[in-house]
Each structure stands twice: as C-alpha cells, then as structure tokens.
Design an enzyme around this catalytic site. Structure first.
Site, mmCIF file in Angstrom:
data_model
loop_
_atom_site.group_PDB
_atom_site.id
_atom_site.type_symbol
_atom_site.label_atom_id
_atom_site.label_comp_id
_atom_site.label_asym_id
_atom_site.label_seq_id
_atom_site.Cartn_x
_atom_site.Cartn_y
_atom_site.Cartn_z
ATOM 1 N N HIS A 128 24.520 -55.586 9.142
ATOM 2 C CA HIS A 128 24.046 -56.792 9.273
ATOM 3 C C HIS A 128 25.012 -57.494 8.242
ATOM 4 C CE1 HIS A 128 20.687 -56.021 12.031
ATOM 5 N NE2 HIS A 128 20.144 -54.786 10.868
ATOM 6 N N ARG A 135 16.364 -49.049 -28.757
ATOM 7 C CA ARG A 135 15.830 -50.360 -29.137
ATOM 8 C C ARG A 135 16.604 -51.973 -28.920
ATOM 9 N NH1 ARG A 135 10.400 -49.844 -28.422
ATOM 10 N NH2 ARG A 135 10.460 -51.862 -29.078
ATOM 11 N N LYS A 152 15.598 -50.216 -24.743
ATOM 12 C CA LYS A 152 15.367 -49.043 -23.775
ATOM 13 C C LYS A 152 13.822 -49.915 -23.240
ATOM 14 C CE LYS A 152 13.629 -45.322 -22.119
ATOM 15 N NZ LYS A 152 14.235 -44.838 -20.726
ATOM 16 N N CYS A 165 13.710 -55.293 -30.062
ATOM 17 C CA CYS A 165 14.455 -54.705 -31.193
ATOM 18 C C CYS A 165 13.490 -53.607 -32.144
ATOM 19 C CB CYS A 165 14.134 -56.015 -32.368
ATOM 20 S SG CYS A 165 14.993 -57.759 -32.092
ATOM 21 N N ASN A 195 10.614 -58.904 -33.738
ATOM 22 C CA ASN A 195 10.880 -58.334 -32.990
ATOM 23 C C ASN A 195 9.852 -59.313 -31.740
ATOM 24 O OD1 ASN A 195 11.219 -57.155 -30.727
ATOM 25 N ND2 ASN A 195 9.698 -55.078 -30.696
ATOM 26 N N GLY A 196 10.800 -60.541 -30.656
ATOM 27 C CA GLY A 196 10.058 -61.165 -29.830
ATOM 28 C C GLY A 196 10.797 -62.420 -30.116
ATOM 29 N N TRP A 225 18.255 -56.087 -30.975
ATOM 30 C CA TRP A 225 18.928 -57.073 -29.537
ATOM 31 C C TRP A 225 18.463 -57.992 -29.708
ATOM 32 C CZ3 TRP A 225 18.010 -58.952 -24.613
ATOM 33 C CH2 TRP A 225 18.914 -58.544 -23.427
ATOM 34 N N GLU A 234 23.763 -49.049 -14.953
ATOM 35 C CA GLU A 234 23.776 -49.355 -16.198
ATOM 36 C C GLU A 234 24.655 -48.582 -17.210
ATOM 37 O OE1 GLU A 234 18.876 -48.396 -16.882
ATOM 38 O OE2 GLU A 234 19.061 -47.000 -15.601
ATOM 39 N N GLU A 247 17.617 -46.764 -6.938
ATOM 40 C CA GLU A 247 17.421 -46.290 -8.369
ATOM 41 C C GLU A 247 18.880 -45.986 -8.576
ATOM 42 O OE1 GLU A 247 16.306 -44.728 -11.687
ATOM 43 O OE2 GLU A 247 15.526 -46.227 -11.062
ATOM 44 N N LYS A 305 21.004 -46.681 -12.126
ATOM 45 C CA LYS A 305 21.421 -45.318 -12.555
ATOM 46 C C LYS A 305 22.708 -45.247 -13.058
ATOM 47 C CE LYS A 305 18.587 -44.316 -14.613
ATOM 48 N NZ LYS A 305 17.630 -45.195 -13.712
HETATM 49 C C1 AGP Z 1 15.812 -47.700 -16.133
HETATM 50 O O1 AGP Z 1 16.905 -47.440 -16.710
HETATM 51 C C2 AGP Z 1 15.878 -49.130 -17.124
HETATM 52 N N1 AGP Z 1 16.104 -48.383 -18.605
HETATM 53 C C3 AGP Z 1 14.945 -50.396 -17.092
HETATM 54 O O2 AGP Z 1 15.211 -50.836 -16.004
HETATM 55 C C4 AGP Z 1 13.399 -49.861 -17.019
HETATM 56 O O3 AGP Z 1 13.303 -49.357 -15.607
HETATM 57 C C5 AGP Z 1 12.597 -50.856 -17.305
HETATM 58 O O4 AGP Z 1 13.422 -51.920 -18.109
HETATM 59 C C6 AGP Z 1 10.953 -50.792 -17.034
HETATM 60 O O5 AGP Z 1 10.803 -50.626 -18.088
HETATM 61 P P1 AGP Z 1 8.974 -49.659 -18.236
HETATM 62 O O6 AGP Z 1 9.171 -48.551 -17.076
HETATM 63 O O7 AGP Z 1 9.351 -48.893 -20.150
HETATM 64 O O8 AGP Z 1 8.317 -50.526 -18.115
#
Ligand code: AGP
Length: 611
Positions: A507, A27, A606, A2, A99-100, A73, A491, A484, A488
């Site tokens: 396979h 966040r 994030k 959060c 937050n946590g 979140w 996401e 990657e 992307k």
């Molecule tokens: C990637 O686009 C995502 N936001 C997510 O997979 C991110 O890479 C992952 O949570 C790791 O975050 P960090 O690099 O801040 O540790």
C-alpha cells in the site's frame, strides 16, 4: 531529563558530585556544571560532557563539603556555556540546578524584567532562581520560605537544589514531577535524580514526593509541603548493587545489558512462575484479579520501546484473555480527552517509571476513575508509586539509553499477567496454559543460545552499516518487534529506518525498495509464516536486500534471503522475546561500526521527564 547530584557532609563534595554526574550522564549530556561553597560560592560549568568539565577544572579551587552538580539535556536554551547549570542569583550568593520545565517562566521573566532584573541565559531555571531571590528580598524571609512561596506560583515540573553561600551548612531542594532521591549517611546526605550515584555510599534512601521541600544539613533531613507542614520522610532500602551499574568488562552498557537478558528474564520469572506446578504468582495481579478478569477493556499506555511492548501485549491479551486492548501513545492519550468506561484498566508500561507523558496520562485516567496497573523497572519510581497495583520487571538498572533488557522484561511480565488472567477467566485450557508456561520458562536458555552467535550478527551489521535507509517488516506478534528493531537502529546508528506490518508494503512503502535497501524480516515460524514468505518474494522481486530473522528449522526462507539469522523455535506468543535480540545486536554493531557513542546517542536521554 537532566541529571542532578548534590552532597552535604564531612567529605569533599566535588569528587562525590563528579562521580555521580558521570553515573547520571545517560540522562543528558549537553553540558555539565558544579557549584561549591567554600569561603564563598564557586560555580564552574561548561558545554559538553562531564569529562570536558573535569578537564577545565584542573588546578581550580574545588574545596568544600557542600555542593550541587548537573548534567543537562537542553529544553529551554540551546546547549552552551551560558545556558549550563548551575545558574546564580543576581546577588551572586545563590546557585541552583534544575531538572524539569517551568511552563509559566515567560510571564515570570517579564515581571522580573519590569523590576530591572537581567538574565545571563535563555533558561527557565535562571528565571525561577531570580523569582525566589526576589521573594526573599521583598518578603525579607529565609531561603526555604521563599522557595515554598515561589513554588506555589510555578506551573510545570521540577527538581531544584540550591546552595547559599551565607548558609554553607544547608541545602534546599524541592520536587514536582521530576525524580529526586535522598541518600542518608552518617553525618552526610546525598541527593540525586536516581539511586545510581548514591548506592556506593548508602542503601538508605528517601524518595521525595511531589510538592515537597527538603531542608538538608549534614545530620538532619526535614521534609515539608508547600504549606510549611512537616512531612515524615519514608526511608526505603535500595536493592541494587554497585556492580549492577558498572560495565562489567563490556565496552558499552548496551552490549552488557543485551547479554544480561538470560539472567534478567530469569529474574523476572523467578518467584512468579512455576512451570512444574503450572502456577503464576503475581501479587499485584492477584489482588486485582476480578477487576482484570471483568475489565471491559485494557488500555496500554506508554512511550517508545515500552509502547512496543504494549503492542505485543495487545496481541497476547486479546488472544489469551479475550479482552479488547487498545495501545496508546501516552503523549497523545494525555491530551486527547479519551473515553474511559467504568471498569477499564490502564496498564502503564515504563522502564524508568519517570516518563512525564506516561505519568500525566495515568493521572488523567485516574481522574476518570480508571484503575492503573504499572509495569515498571525502576523500583520506587513515580509511576510505580502512582499506580494502584503493578509488577516490577526486575531487569536491574538499565544504563544504556537504548532500552533492551527492560523490553524483554516487560514482555515476560505482560505474558505472565495475560496467562494468569486467562486462567482465571477460563479463556485458556489447562494444556495450552501449561504449554505456554513451559515456553516462557525456556526463554532464558534460548536467549543465551542466540547470544552465542553474536559474531554472525556482527558480520551482517558490517555488511549493511553504510545503508542509507532500512525497512523492518513483521506480521502478527512480530510486527511490534519490527517496529522495535527499527527504533533501535534509528537511536543507535542514526540511519533512517521504518517498521511496518509486512502486508502493508503493497500500500505504498514498497516504492522504496531497490537493490540498495536492506529489508529486515522478523519471520520466525508462526501462524503468519506462509504469508510472510510471499512478502519476502515481493521484496526480492524488486531486488530488495533481505535480512531474515527466522526460526532454526526454517528450510524455506533461508533459500530466499540474502542474510539469515536464526533463533530457537518457540511458540509465536513468546517468540518476540527471542526475535528482538538479534535486532538489538544489529543496531549495536552498526552503531559501533560507525564510531558512535552507543550508550549516549545524540539528542537522546534515558528518561524523558519533560513533555
Ligand atoms: C528506547 O530505547 C528509548 N530509550 C525510549 O524510546 C524509551 O523507551 C521511552 O522514552 C520510554 O521510556 P520508559 O520506558 O522509561 O517510560
């Protein structure tokens, strides 16, 4: 994960908190809320984005120079008004944001239920607040003492900030695991989950450490441990500018951050790599060079996009340094009881530096005597402070939830690190070392050239935006880039996409191929080129739609693929810094074409500060 903002001082708290919550919304954006103290406690909260909360507060009493705010979140309790923060105590005098995750909240809740407490929400946060309140009553002690006593019984991660209507001149905050920064102003203090809500008011900040409680008044900041011993606040100066956290005329942070890469990669190389002199200066690596050179094994530990950077690094380190590398998902590594040999080095990769799984994974490795080398973007973050040594990626604040510029920054740092170790280890000859330094130094310009062709990828994105699934294929250094690219797209556009080593198709996954499936080949010219050409033929033989990312002078693949996006020629070791850029743009334009909020994709945040 959060976002928390709080203020105490001479200004009106609400506008400061509201603006700060909007900066932290990447966040978490399931709900938002504020609590202000002004002749009583006023709590306002709502499911949805900060703007939704703001709309409902027009005409409300928003006065007061002390307040707390939260953007959520959801973990415990679904997104709803009643599960939104701040939560209030049974006597209605205390309000708290958190937050946590409180892992032992269920037994605590049962204890309180047995005492007749009732709960308005399903959250662990409300349980913690009423647990603190109960200690205050039973021990007849002040709020700060009750917080210290309560937190000694808490298992989990937290940043909490509490306001008390009976003490409108004091904020109480505490931290373990989740991030908390306190900004020091003249007669005022700003609290936040990261520096972005603070930088426009002050550059003087204190990063609160685990198990610290902060007592904050307009002119005073006291830090204590849970044992009531005073701690000396360590003030650091922020090195980010407000402009860095604004959109700068771009429609989205994600597009801005993709376009920043020529500069951010340059910033990452600046002061470290001198291609003319053929030198790489990285203090963190230099100070641990013998350990790195003699490491029997390097273990990359990370999550998400950072994990993909670790996978590229596996190829680079094994090729250049001849050191065996393993790439571990932090969430598995932390629980798997891994075997760590004496001398093993853990490279922890993280943009935010706050990802809970990576943080705990390095704590576990430290307990077994491993050396931790952190590759982090967020300056002063927990993983940076927990590491024995490290290197920042200098990518600047990354606001878009989808990581882009941090990924290329990670690749640049990891490649410099591998070159430095290889040179010290004598596993690379001077000619190749200088060649690769020159190749790396040329990357920013080549990325800038790719960004000139954005319209082409926009057109391709439009063509494929309605596809139900995507496959991303690559070999060698481009295999992690395929992963990657798939991440992307998932996401940002919510389209199901999978990345695979191209040869793995036969396979099983090739069964998915038909004339409606776009298959993205990351196929820049490298030592795998012939092999990937035959993989493309296999897909075309089953009428698959091929979008190929090639090197500029490739004359073969363009004759086979349905769509081609070419990037400048480069050595295969640095090519991932180029081949990923069109994939970042592809996901962005597909997401925009589908009308999604590409900066705040659904269900994501994030920085994942809970496990
Ligand atoms: C990637 O686009 C995502 N936001 C997510 O997979 C991110 O890479 C992952 O949570 C790791 O975050 P960090 O690099 O801040 O540790």
């Amino acid at each position: 994960m959060c976002g928390i903002v709080a203020y105490i001082g001479h200004r009106q708290a609400y506008p400061v908190i509201l603006k700060g919550l909007k900066r932290l919304e990447y966040r978490g954006y399931d709900s938002a809320g504020v609590a202000l103290v002004n002749h009583g406690l006023h709590v306002y909260k709502k499911k949805g984005k900060v703007a939704d909360l703001e709309d409902t507060l027009v005409g409300k009493d928003l006065q007061g120079s002390i307040g707390i705010g939260h953007t959520r979140w959801a973990t415990h309790g679904e997104p709803s008004d009643r599960n939104s923060h701040p939560h209030t105590s049974a006597n209605g005098k205390l309000a708290m944001v958190h937050n946590g995750i409180i892992e032992n909240y269920a037994p605590l809740k049962q204890e309180l239920l047995n005492k007749g407490y009732t709960f308005a929400s399903d959250t662990d946060t409300e349980v913690l607040l009423k647990f603190i309140e109960d200690i205050q009553i039973n021990n007849e002690c002040g709020l700060e003492e009750a917080v210290r006593i309560a937190l000694r019984r808490i298992v989990g991660a937290y940043v909490i900030v509490i306001v008390d209507q009976d003490h409108p001149d004091t904020l109480i905050a505490a931290r373990k695991g989740s991030p908390l920064v306190i900004g020091i102003g003249k007669g005022e203090h700003f609290l936040a989950s990261d520096a972005s809500p603070i930088v426009e008011y002050t550059k003087e900040v204190v990063y609160v450490n685990d198990y610290e409680v902060a007592i904050i008044r307009p002119d005073e900041l006291i830090l204590k441990n849970l044992g009531n011993e005073r701690q000396t606040p360590f003030i650091t100066k922020l090195d980010i500018e407000l402009a860095a956290i604004e959109k700068g005329g771009y429609p989205h942070f994600m597009l801005k951050e993709i376009h920043e890469q020529p500069h951010t990669i340059q910033d990452c190389l600046r002061g470290r790599m001198d291609p003319a002199a053929g030198t790489i200066t990285m203090a963190g690596v230099q100070n641990h060079l013998q350990q790195l050179v003699n490491a029997p094994r390097i273990i990359m530990v990370a999550c998400g996009t950072s994990w993909h950077a670790g996978l590229v690094a596996e190829y680079v380190f094994e090729e250049l340094c001849r050191i065996p590398v393993e790439v571990e998902y932090a969430s598995e590594f932390r629980y798997r009881n891994p075997v760590i040999h004496h001398g093993d080095v853990i490279v922890a990769i993280s943009q935010s530096g706050e990802t809970a799984d990576t943080l705990v994974a390095i704590e576990r490795a430290k307990e077994q005597g491993a050396t931790i080398f952190g590759i982090v973007n967020a300056v002063g973050s927990s993983i940076a402070r927990q590491s024995h040594a490290g290197a920042y990626t200098h990518s600047g604040p990354e606001i878009g939830v989808a990581s882009t510029k941090a990924f290329t920054g990670q690749l640049a740092v990891l490649t410099m690190m591998a070159l430095k170790i290889a040179a010290a280890k004598g596993t690379i000859d001077v000619k190749r070392y200088q060649h690769l330094c020159a190749e790396l130094a040329a990357i920013p310009e080549k990325v800038a050239a790719i960004l000139q062709k954005t319209d082409l990828i926009k057109k391709i994105a439009d063509k494929y935006k309605d596809a139900r699934d995507f496959l991303y294929l690559g070999r060698g250094y481009n295999f992690p880039v395929a992963l990657e690219g798939a991440l992307k797209l998932k996401e940002i556009s919510y389209i199901h996409a999978e990345g695979y080593p191209a040869a793995e198709m036969k396979h099983g996954p090739i069964a998915l191929v038909d004339d409606r499936l776009p298959v993205v080949f990351v196929a820049t010219r490298d030592s795998y080129h012939e092999k990937i050409v035959s993989n493309i033929q296999e897909i075309k033989a089953r009428k698959g739609l091929v979008l190929a990312i090639t090197s500029e002078n490739d004359e073969v693949i363009p004759t086979m693929a349905d769509d081609v996006f070419s990037v400048p020629e480069a050595d295969e070791i640095v090519a991932p810094l180029l081949s990923v850029v069109p994939l970042q743009l592809l996901s962005y334009y597909v997401g925009v074409a589908k009308g999604f909020d590409v900066d705040k994709p659904r269900n994501l945040a994030k920085s994942v500060t809970v496990e």
